[in-house]
Design a protein around this motif. Structure first.
Motif, PDB file in Angstrom:
ATOM      1  N   VAL A 179       0.871  -1.182   0.000  1.00 19.46           N
ATOM      2  CA  VAL A 179       0.000   0.000   0.000  1.00 19.46           C
ATOM      3  C   VAL A 179       0.898   1.219   0.000  1.00 19.46           C
ATOM      4  CG1 VAL A 179      -1.852   1.244   1.179  1.00 19.46           C
ATOM      5  CG2 VAL A 179      -1.756  -1.246   1.309  1.00 19.46           C
ATOM      6  N   LEU A 198      -4.048   0.528  -2.788  1.00 23.97           N
ATOM      7  CA  LEU A 198      -3.545  -0.836  -2.775  1.00 23.97           C
ATOM      8  C   LEU A 198      -2.818  -1.122  -4.078  1.00 23.97           C
ATOM      9  CD1 LEU A 198      -3.574  -3.520  -1.134  1.00 23.97           C
ATOM     10  CD2 LEU A 198      -5.651  -4.115  -2.393  1.00 23.97           C
ATOM     11  N   LEU A 251      -4.342   5.346   5.244  1.00 24.32           N
ATOM     12  CA  LEU A 251      -3.474   4.706   6.230  1.00 24.32           C
ATOM     13  C   LEU A 251      -3.492   5.432   7.561  1.00 24.32           C
ATOM     14  CD1 LEU A 251      -0.361   3.809   4.029  1.00 24.32           C
ATOM     15  CD2 LEU A 251      -2.194   2.300   4.804  1.00 24.32           C
ATOM     16  N   ILE A 308      -5.889   1.344   8.960  1.00 22.34           N
ATOM     17  CA  ILE A 308      -6.364   0.104   8.346  1.00 22.34           C
ATOM     18  C   ILE A 308      -5.206  -0.695   7.752  1.00 22.34           C
ATOM     19  CG2 ILE A 308      -8.664   0.985   7.905  1.00 22.34           C
ATOM     20  CD1 ILE A 308      -7.866   1.572   5.053  1.00 22.34           C
ATOM     21  N   GLY A 309      -4.101  -0.013   7.358  1.00 18.49           N
ATOM     22  CA  GLY A 309      -2.943  -0.751   6.879  1.00 18.49           C
ATOM     23  C   GLY A 309      -2.324  -1.577   7.985  1.00 18.49           C
ATOM     24  N   ALA A 324      -4.704  -4.557   8.740  1.00 19.73           N
ATOM     25  CA  ALA A 324      -4.602  -5.659   7.780  1.00 19.73           C
ATOM     26  C   ALA A 324      -3.324  -6.455   8.004  1.00 19.73           C
ATOM     27  CB  ALA A 324      -4.658  -5.118   6.356  1.00 19.73           C
ATOM     28  N   SER A 364     -10.668  -5.771  12.684  1.00 20.18           N
ATOM     29  CA  SER A 364     -10.305  -6.630  11.554  1.00 20.18           C
ATOM     30  C   SER A 364     -10.180  -8.082  11.981  1.00 20.18           C
ATOM     31  CB  SER A 364      -8.979  -6.148  10.961  1.00 20.18           C
ATOM     32  OG  SER A 364      -8.536  -7.025   9.938  1.00 20.18           O
ATOM     33  N   SER A 411      -4.993  -8.238   0.250  1.00 15.69           N
ATOM     34  CA  SER A 411      -5.853  -7.358  -0.552  1.00 15.69           C
ATOM     35  C   SER A 411      -7.303  -7.445  -0.109  1.00 15.69           C
ATOM     36  CB  SER A 411      -5.725  -7.709  -2.036  1.00 15.69           C
ATOM     37  OG  SER A 411      -4.391  -7.563  -2.479  1.00 15.69           O
ATOM     38  N   TYR A 450      -7.680  -5.750   3.383  1.00 16.69           N
ATOM     39  CA  TYR A 450      -7.521  -4.294   3.285  1.00 16.69           C
ATOM     40  C   TYR A 450      -8.741  -3.656   2.626  1.00 16.69           C
ATOM     41  CZ  TYR A 450      -5.382   0.250   2.342  1.00 16.69           C
ATOM     42  OH  TYR A 450      -5.115   1.598   2.315  1.00 16.69           O
ATOM     43  N   SER A 477     -11.366  -0.954   4.287  1.00 18.99           N
ATOM     44  CA  SER A 477     -11.567   0.364   3.672  1.00 18.99           C
ATOM     45  C   SER A 477     -13.040   0.735   3.595  1.00 18.99           C
ATOM     46  CB  SER A 477     -10.953   0.373   2.262  1.00 18.99           C
ATOM     47  OG  SER A 477      -9.563   0.119   2.316  1.00 18.99           O
TER      48      SER A 477
END
Length: 538
Positions: A40, A46, A104, A108-109, A112, A149, A252, A255, A259
């Protein structure tokens, strides 16, 4: 002169050692740019075209370690990164920021990366963050996204290791309360779990084993990363998420899901409101439990609850009003307000199901009592009019209407209109059963025994008073009660002159009502009742 020259040389060597340590640390965490792969970029986009080296995360020799850095920590021992990159067996991702809430910067990066890791290292945590409470810091936001997550992607029981690396300056004497940090992280987890799952039944230990360590130098950072790599090698919890998918595909998907998912950045107020709703649920139902228990006990003894319909409706309304009063503050929070309605619906459904069960049980009790009383009235009327009377059915139509009216009157007190529990279906069923009982009564065993006795009395005429005599007659009545619940009943009789034998069979020895009539013990298997009649005429 020698002394003055030696001092600059010593200072130069010290600076060289420090530079060398930083260089080694940078090599450990960053490796070479040629080997690292960007997943990312800094804009949060992504890189779908990225491809991992063939042996990355596939050779089984090492687990996955996620290093979550803190862009907001100045001079952190863990070098910050602005992108999500995979370097060997280390995933490096930037943590959340309090200034922005997109891409980011939302975290969320890091979430993940942590979801796919066997061990997670949260760097950049300072003593100031610990003292002010993790929940209100950028690290609390990072952990919130990570937990959301994991709750959506991972199964409980495949726990990864979460290492909280608290950075402390050299020479500082402050102590780190690991238990306090653990409690703070559990509060964040409970808050996110309440939002993601509704009513929280999950525990942090099913997903993460939390460890707290203090780092004061680059050597400590090296030890932390070595510890994480060792734990990741033995854990392999990432396989529960990736399965047979390639790592890039699994990353992927996670992530992209994060998002588009809601932001759980500040779950503490919402979590407190949802937990308050859970407490109100338990308190409201507990208030009604005592009354419901007394009603169930009365129904189990075959008795009706006085004015059940009115009292049940009032109890349901009081229970819901108590819940509404205790959770009024949660209605103003968007996420908590939705969960409050879900919890309230669960409370209402539980109460309604309990009251419906009580309604059905009491309707059954009332039906049995009505049929039993109606059959008794038919038997009593048979003694007066006789079984062969042409007016039997017409005369007993009044008794049927009386029994049905009594049933409707009692059933009306059981109705709960607010729950659509009315007497209409029960009245229709009882009407059919009363008509059937009236039509089949002449062929019933009780009616036949009654008619037999009446015939016997007619045949055994008394002799004239002028003829003195002494007549003896023996009547034997036997009742056999084998095991069962009353679904088989039969009678047989034999008349020999003035003597008679009547034998009945009724398999009701296991019937709770029969056992209750005998003081809590089973009735005897066979019961014989002889009767000696002496007729003396002078």
């Amino acid at each position: 002169i020698g002394s003055s020259i030696q001092e600059p040389i010593t200072m130069t060597m010290a600076r060289s050692k420090g530079a060398l340590a930083l260089l080694l640390l940078s090599s450990l965490l960053s490796s070479s740019h040629a080997a690292a792969t960007t997943l990312v970029d800094s804009t949060g986009s992504l890189n779908k075209a990225s491809s991992l080296p063939p042996t990355t995360f596939k050779d089984g020799s090492s687990g996955v370690v996620a290093l979550l850095t803190s862009p907001g920590t100045t001079g952190s021992l863990f070098p910050p990164t602005a992108t999500v990159v995979v370097d060997g067996s280390i995933l490096k991702a930037p943590g959340a920021s309090l200034e922005e809430s997109t891409g980011l910067a939302r975290g969320i990066g890091a979430a993940a990366a942590g979801t796919l890791a066997d061990a997670v290292v949260l760097g950049g945590v300072t003593m100031g963050d610990i003292e002010s409470g993790l929940a209100g810091t950028r690290h609390g936001r990072t952990l919130a996204e990570l937990f959301s997550s994991v709750l959506q992607s991972k199964k409980s029981g495949t726990a990864s290791t979460l290492i909280i690396a608290v950075e402390e300056t050299s020479g500082a004497s402050s102590s780190v309360d690991a238990d306090s940090i653990q409690e703070s992280i559990e509060e964040i987890f409970d808050g996110v779990a309440a939002l993601v799952l509704g009513v929280n039944d999950e525990a942090l230990g099913g997903y993460f084993n939390v460890e707290v360590t203090v780092v004061k130098s680059s050597e400590d950072v090296t030890k932390v990363m070595d510890q994480a790599a060792k734990v990741a090698t033995t854990s392999k919890s990432s396989s529960s998420v990736m399965g047979s998918k390639p790592f890039s595909t699994a990353f992927s998907e996670i992530y992209s899901t994060l998002s588009s998912s809601p932001d759980y950045a500040d779950p503490t107020p919402v979590a407190e409101a949802i937990l308050a709703c859970n407490d109100a649920y338990s308190r409201a139902f507990g208030m009604s439990r005592a009354k419901i228990a007394s009603w169930k006990h009365r129904a189990s003894r075959g008795l009706l609850v006085d004015k059940f319909g009115m009292n049940a409706d009032s109890l349901l309304q009081r229970t819901l009003d108590l819940f509404d009063r205790d959770t009024m503050s949660a209605a103003g929070l968007p996420a908590a307000g939705e969960q409050r309605l879900v919890i309230r619906q669960r409370l209402q459904q539980r109460m309604e199901k309990t009251l419906k069960d009580l309604f059905d049980v009491q309707m059954g009790i009332l039906e049995k009592k009505t049929l039993k009383k109606f059959n008794h009235s038919l038997l009593k009327k048979l003694s007066k009019d006789g079984l062969d009377s042409a007016q039997f059915f017409e005369d007993n139509a009044t008794a049927l209407r009386t029994a049905l009216f009594a049933f409707e009157t009692s059933a009306a007190l059981l109705e709960i209109p607010s729950l659509s529990l009315t007497k209409s279906n029960a009245v229709r069923d009882v009407t059919g059963k009363l008509n059937n009982a009236l039509m089949t009564f002449p062929d019933s065993p009780a009616a036949k025994i009654k008619a037999m006795k009446k015939v016997q009395q007619t045949v055994s005429k008394k002799k004239k008073p002028s003829e003195g005599s002494i007549d003896l007659a023996l009547d034997v009545v036997a009742m056999i009660r084998p095991d069962g619940f009353g679904n088989l009943q039969g009678f047989a009789g034999y008349q020999l002159g003035p003597h008679s034998v009547t034998v009945g069979v009724h398999n009701d020895a296991d019937d709770p009502q029969v056992i209750a009539q005998f003081g809590g013990v089973r009735p005897p298997f066979i019961r014989v009742q002889p009767k000696l009649k002496l007729d003396v005429e002078l």
